[in-house]
Design a protein around this motif. Structure first.
Motif: not given
Lengths: 110, 114
Positions: A7-25
């Motif tokens: 989650i999320p399935a898709a993510l759109s951010v402006p350049e310079g922002e930090n990205l946080v991608l989640n994975c759960s089991f």
């Protein structure tokens, strides 16, 4: 049935922002966790591997954490760049059994 | 080391044709895998092998066959191609020793069945 959810399935951010991608089991069995990057029309590139005894791994702007008690892994990408646009997959590896998440499609806009 | 090498990169088949997707690794890995990835979907395991002479079915084996006569090679065979087999196919091997549980992937084979 073991499932890996991203989650999320898709993510759109402006350049310079930090990205946080989640994975759960769905369970907390002993396993290793690997993050991959997939570019359109190309293969998979391994980014980080967290062994079952580890809590996090870092490589450059990338940091991945693993919390087995809650069944979660998070991939952080600092100061995102347009070149970071890709699909990111997390893979749970228990011995020779691999379970893939559905991926998060990331778009970093200039 | 070349890692995991897949050939061909692209292929178009007509319904009912057959073909073999080649996969080779030069890292002396015992475990090898074949996955397919459909558009917008995750990877699904077709077949895997834990060593030369040993193969086993994965999640979606129907319509495919594999063999593992050597440690290096793990070809995937499609006997009667169907449109449902249009997909991107990835071969992978599993590291050993210090690279234990690290997956090494090939670049993929994009297959269209028309």
């Amino acid at each position: 049935k073991q499932e890996v959810t991203q989650i999320p399935a898709a993510l759109s951010v402006p350049e310079g922002e930090n990205l946080v991608l989640n994975c759960s089991f769905t369970d907390s069995a002993i396993y290793n966790l690997q993050w991959f990057r997939q570019d359109p029309g190309k293969g998979l590139t391994s980014l980080l591997l967290i062994q079952s005894s580890q809590r996090e791994q870092t490589s450059g702007r990338l940091n991945a954490s693993l919390d087995k008690s809650s069944g979660r892994s998070t991939l952080y990408i600092a100061a995102s760049q347009p070149g970071d646009s890709a699909t990111y997959l997390c893979v749970r590896a228990a011995g020779n059994k691999l379970t893939f998440g559905g991926g998060t499609r990331v778009l970093v806009k200039p | 080391n070349a890692g995991v090498t897949q050939t061909p990169k692209f292929r178009i088949l007509k319904i009912g044709q057959s073909m073999t997707l080649q996969c080779a690794q030069d890292m002396n890995h015992n475990y090898m895998y074949w996955y397919r990835q459909d558009p917008g979907m995750g990877l699904k395991l077709i077949y895997y092998s834990v060593g030369a002479g040993i193969t086993d079915k994965g999640e979606v084996p129907n319509g495919y066959n594999v063999s593992r006569s050597t440690t290096e090679d793990f070809p995937l065979r499609l006997e009667l191609a169907a449109p449902s087999q249009t997909s991107v196919y990835f071969c992978a091997s599993l590291g050993t020793g210090l690279a234990k549980n690290i997956q090494y992937f090939g670049a993929g084979t994009r297959l269209s069945v028309l």
